[in-house]
Scaffold this active site. Structure first.
Site, mmCIF file in Angstrom:
data_model
loop_
_atom_site.group_PDB
_atom_site.id
_atom_site.type_symbol
_atom_site.label_atom_id
_atom_site.label_comp_id
_atom_site.label_asym_id
_atom_site.label_seq_id
_atom_site.Cartn_x
_atom_site.Cartn_y
_atom_site.Cartn_z
ATOM 1 N N HIS A 379 67.272 25.113 18.273
ATOM 2 C CA HIS A 379 68.582 25.591 18.745
ATOM 3 C C HIS A 379 69.691 24.583 18.432
ATOM 4 C CE1 HIS A 379 66.107 28.486 21.169
ATOM 5 N NE2 HIS A 379 67.083 29.264 20.774
ATOM 6 N N ASN A 380 69.940 24.401 17.150
ATOM 7 C CA ASN A 380 71.030 23.536 16.713
ATOM 8 C C ASN A 380 72.017 24.390 15.917
ATOM 9 O OD1 ASN A 380 69.860 23.871 14.111
ATOM 10 N ND2 ASN A 380 68.360 22.296 14.662
ATOM 11 N N SER A 381 73.000 23.745 15.272
ATOM 12 C CA SER A 381 74.045 24.553 14.630
ATOM 13 C C SER A 381 73.540 25.251 13.372
ATOM 14 C CB SER A 381 75.274 23.698 14.325
ATOM 15 O OG SER A 381 75.014 22.828 13.243
ATOM 16 N N THR A 382 72.391 24.829 12.860
ATOM 17 C CA THR A 382 71.830 25.557 11.715
ATOM 18 C C THR A 382 71.364 26.949 12.157
ATOM 19 O OG1 THR A 382 71.118 23.429 10.830
ATOM 20 C CG2 THR A 382 70.200 25.401 9.794
ATOM 21 N N HIS A 383 70.783 27.003 13.345
ATOM 22 C CA HIS A 383 70.391 28.318 13.874
ATOM 23 C C HIS A 383 71.641 29.193 14.057
ATOM 24 C CE1 HIS A 383 68.816 31.529 16.344
ATOM 25 N NE2 HIS A 383 69.550 31.144 17.377
ATOM 26 N N HIS A 419 76.893 31.803 20.052
ATOM 27 C CA HIS A 419 75.937 32.416 20.965
ATOM 28 C C HIS A 419 74.919 31.456 21.588
ATOM 29 C CE1 HIS A 419 72.811 32.288 17.925
ATOM 30 N NE2 HIS A 419 71.958 32.647 18.864
ATOM 31 N N ASP A 420 74.688 30.301 21.009
ATOM 32 C CA ASP A 420 73.752 29.339 21.617
ATOM 33 C C ASP A 420 74.414 27.973 21.849
ATOM 34 O OD1 ASP A 420 71.328 30.633 22.167
ATOM 35 O OD2 ASP A 420 70.620 30.470 20.093
ATOM 36 N N ASP A 548 69.790 37.347 15.717
ATOM 37 C CA ASP A 548 69.305 36.192 16.467
ATOM 38 C C ASP A 548 67.827 35.915 16.200
ATOM 39 O OD1 ASP A 548 69.366 34.101 18.271
ATOM 40 O OD2 ASP A 548 69.044 35.380 20.021
ATOM 41 N N GLN A 600 53.095 33.378 16.070
ATOM 42 C CA GLN A 600 53.994 34.211 15.266
ATOM 43 C C GLN A 600 53.534 35.664 15.242
ATOM 44 O OE1 GLN A 600 57.064 33.584 13.561
ATOM 45 N NE2 GLN A 600 56.939 31.967 15.086
HETATM 46 P P1 5GP Z 1 68.215 32.527 21.331
HETATM 47 O O1 5GP Z 1 67.926 31.521 22.388
HETATM 48 O O2 5GP Z 1 67.955 31.990 19.962
HETATM 49 O O3 5GP Z 1 69.578 33.136 21.457
HETATM 50 O O4 5GP Z 1 67.229 33.761 21.624
HETATM 51 C C1 5GP Z 1 66.098 34.050 20.852
HETATM 52 C C2 5GP Z 1 64.832 33.846 21.635
HETATM 53 O O5 5GP Z 1 63.720 34.168 20.860
HETATM 54 C C3 5GP Z 1 64.713 32.396 22.022
HETATM 55 O O6 5GP Z 1 64.242 32.322 23.318
HETATM 56 C C4 5GP Z 1 63.716 31.838 21.041
HETATM 57 O O7 5GP Z 1 62.998 30.829 21.648
HETATM 58 C C5 5GP Z 1 62.877 33.043 20.723
HETATM 59 N N1 5GP Z 1 62.378 33.003 19.363
HETATM 60 C C6 5GP Z 1 63.086 33.083 18.239
HETATM 61 N N2 5GP Z 1 62.280 32.991 17.161
HETATM 62 C C7 5GP Z 1 61.034 32.871 17.642
HETATM 63 C C8 5GP Z 1 59.754 32.745 17.015
HETATM 64 O O8 5GP Z 1 59.613 32.739 15.798
HETATM 65 N N3 5GP Z 1 58.698 32.660 17.831
HETATM 66 C C9 5GP Z 1 58.810 32.664 19.149
HETATM 67 N N4 5GP Z 1 57.705 32.567 19.888
HETATM 68 N N5 5GP Z 1 59.994 32.773 19.794
HETATM 69 C C10 5GP Z 1 61.094 32.874 19.028
HETATM 70 MN MN MN Z 2 69.901 32.286 19.213
#
Ligand code: 5GP
Ligand code: MN
Length: 651
Positions: A379-383, A419-420, A548, A600
């Site tokens: 959860h950094n700015s790349t995301h 958003h994050d 997201d 996954q």
């Molecule tokens: P975000 O916090 O990014 O706005 O919401 C997305 C949610 O989905 C987050 O809680 C993040 O941890 C979860 N998430 C996103 N990608 C994955 C993934 O590949 N695997 C798992 N287990 N959780 C993911």
């Molecule tokens: Mn997000």
């Protein structure tokens, strides 16, 4: 239930509910035994309510004074036996409980119908009405009463005590109800009481004129009515439907307690709940408490025209789904959001829409990016830049363009960017368990998402230099702000199935039905479905949700990198939970034992497949579905080889 007020003709029964709800006691006032009264008796028994029957108004009052029934059902069909209205009024005038509500029930001696009525009264509408009306009644009482008022709990424990002039205590559980005349036709009490009694009636009248019928109540009523004329198997099926409708969590799948797969279990526990686990006393202090400011090396003037060529080059194919965000991350020294933001916002004409100078947009992007934690592995700015990229990509899809207005597009781009923001790299459950300041601030409810949205607006409006909304017209701003907040809050995973199901039901299904016909009329109807304001909200929520969590739909190499990053962030959380003695929210995400392929596979199975099937049916995204399929097979193949790692070991 009709609210018919016709007295002479009405085959109606009067239902009168007092507010003091504990174990439900029901009083049936029926002059004669008949199918209707028998059905209510049966329904009370089935619902586990205590039930008394009275044959005369006098017996009814006596019984009521003794038992303080919560629900009185009066036979209102034969006025020759007694005047049910007068009896109702008498109950109001003697009952010192906080609120009384009346409803009418049209004669229907079907047992299930009576049962449903009771259950609805107990669970649904009436309870909500009682709460609302109780407030009203309390204020009226406070305003008008010469006496002290105590509000007590079910077991008579005093919760609130107010008094004006005298010290006469009046319990809400009507312990010292005034003993009035038993003449149920006289509605006003005599003497000094008359005035206050009249006032009480007028406030009651006001209360009764408020009818709150929730959509779910209408639905239940329609089903009840349909049951009447249905054959037994259909009526029974509808009973099961009613059972489900009475729950509040209509959109969340109910996981069996014996869920086979621990990965799914943990994901659901970790992402789908917050605050439901035991709170620990340990205080979690957020890593960064004060807001970040723009780092010095980034305050140098920067516009689209003077982006360094190597960075400009990595962004050349930013309109392609296969764009490599990690290249941009390294080319920009972990500042991809500012650069990609400048490019994408200019492509969509955001500055023109906001009447905002490009310099303001630049400062805004920089300060938003600075408030992402580069120390988080995921959860950094790349995301954020990645979600912005996916959002921009989706906004170019034909169906999405048909549905959304320019203001929706701008809102989506802003929402994706923020958003994050200030994400601490820990999940909502963690923050709730740790009793973090944010969890306290937001009452363990959508803690992070609330924070991202609120902070984004704080940062933006705190300083004119980065206030991209400064030149907006007030109403435009309000609309834009609302849309941004709604989208950021939609990224909360506890609401995942709600958003997806609403999208499918309100958009996919009606569009598919129209497509089957395929006429000109349908084209117009389709346009209506796409542009209805309530549907545009659903499209925007779905759009940001898909953006997201679109990692599993990216090209394999990118998908693997994201999987590594999210796993690392979860591992770090588990490490900290263990170290601090906090509950471990997602035990499978233990760096010593975790199978990343399995995690996954579960994530894709549980959250991704259905959502992207629906989004693809709407927006037409064959390339994403191909990647998803490919990636899923990749994880499956690793899992089949019992590998836990991101990649197979080198040959
Ligand atoms: P975000 O916090 O990014 O706005 O919401 C997305 C949610 O989905 C987050 O809680 C993040 O941890 C979860 N998430 C996103 N990608 C994955 C993934 O590949 N695997 C798992 N287990 N959780 C993911
Ligand atoms: Mn997000």
């Amino acid at each position: 239930m009709t609210l018919s007020l016709s007295l002479s003709l009405s085959l109606s029964l009067c239902v009168c509910v007092c507010v003091c709800v504990c174990v439900w006691q029901v009083l049936l006032v029926f002059a004669k035994d008949d199918a209707q009264s028998n059905s209510f008796c049966w329904a009370c028994e089935r619902a586990g309510f205590r039930c008394n029957v009275a044959r005369t108004p006098e017996a009814a009052l006596e019984s009521f004074q003794e038992k303080n029934h919560d629900l009185i059902i009066m036979d209102h069909r034969h006025s020759r036996y007694f005047d049910a209205e007068a009896l109702c009024r008498y109950v109001y005038s003697t009952c010192v409980c906080v609120s009384v509500v009346t409803q009418r029930y049209v004669e229907n001696s079907n047992m299930m119908s009576c049962y449903n009525e009771l259950i609805q009264l107990h669970h649904g509408e009436i309870r909500a009405q009682i709460k609302l009306r109780a407030c009203n009644a309390v204020f009226t009482a406070l305003e008008q009463s010469q006496e002290a008022i105590e509000i007590s709990s079910e077991d008579q424990i005093i919760q609130v005590h107010t008094h004006t002039h005298t010290h006469t205590h009046t319990h809400t559980k009507h312990k010292d109800r005034r003993k009035g005349s038993l003449d149920v036709r006289s509605t006003t009490s005599r003497g000094s009481d008359a005035g206050s009694s009249q006032r009480r009636h007028s406030s009651m009248a006001r209360i009764h004129s408020m009818t709150i019928e929730a959509p779910i109540t209408k639905v239940i009523n329609i089903i009840n009515a349909a049951q009447e004329s249905s054959p037994m198997p259909v009526a029974e099926a509808l009973d099961r439907v009613l059972e489900i409708l009475r729950t509040t969590e209509l959109y969340s799948p109910q996981l069996g307690t014996k869920e086979e797969d621990p990965h799914t279990n943990d994901l659901v526990g970790g992402l789908m709940t917050d605050g439901l686990r035991r709170l620990s006393g340990n205080e979690y202090i957020l890593a960064t408490k004060q807001l970040h400011h723009i780092p010095g090396h980034l305050t140098t003037p920067l516009s689209l025209n003077d982006i360094p060529p190597c960075i400009a080059q990595t962004m050349e194919n930013e309109d392609s789904w296969d764009f490599d965000i990690f290249n941009l991350e390294s080319a920009t020294m972990k500042r991809p959001l500012t650069y990609l933001g400048l490019k994408i916002f200019s492509r969509f004409g955001v500055c023109e829409f906001l009447s905002c100078p490009e310099a303001t947009l630049r400062s805004w992007l920089q300060i938003i990016e600075a408030n992402y934690h580069s120390s988080n592995s995921y959860h950094n700015s790349t995301h954020a830049a990645d979600v912005l990229h996916a959002t921009a990509y989706f906004l170019c899809k034909e169906r999405v363009k048909q549905s959304l207005d320019p203001i929706d597009e701008v809102a989506a781009l802003i929402a994706a960017t923020v958003h994050d923001v200030d994400h601490p790299g820990r999940t909502n459950s963690f923050l709730c368990n740790a009793g973090s300041e944010l969890a306290i601030l937001y009452n363990d409810t959508a803690v992070l998402e609330s924070h991202h949205a609120a902070l984004a607006f704080q940062i933006t409006t705190r300083d004119d230099k980065c206030n991209i909304f400064k030149n907006m017209e007030r109403n435009e701003y309000r609309t834009l702000r609302q849309a941004v907040i709604d989208m950021v809050l939609a990224t909360e995973m506890t609401k995942h199935f709600e958003h997806v199901n609403k999208f499918v039901n309100s958009i996919n299904k009606p569009l598919a039905a129209l497509e089957e016909n395929g006429s000109f009329v349908c084209v117009c109807a389709g346009k209506c479905i796409l542009t209805a304001p309530e549907n545009r909200i659903l499209v925007k929520r779905m759009l940001i949700k898909c953006a997201d969590i679109s990692n599993p739909c990216r090209p394999l190499e990118l998908c693997i990198e994201w999987a590594g990053r999210i796993s690392e962030e979860y591992f770090a959380q588990t490490d900290e939970e263990k170290q601090q003695g906090l509950p471990v929210v997602m035990p499978v995400f233990d760096r010593n034992t975790c199978s990343i392929p399995k995690s996954q596979i579960s994530f894709i199975d549980y959250f991704i497949t259905d959502m992207f099937d629906a989004w693809d049916a709407f927006a037409d995204l064959p390339n994403l579905m191909q990647h998803l399929d490919n990636n899923f097979k990749y994880w499956k193949s690793l899992d089949e080889k019992k590998l836990h790692s991101l990649r197979p070991p080198p040959e």
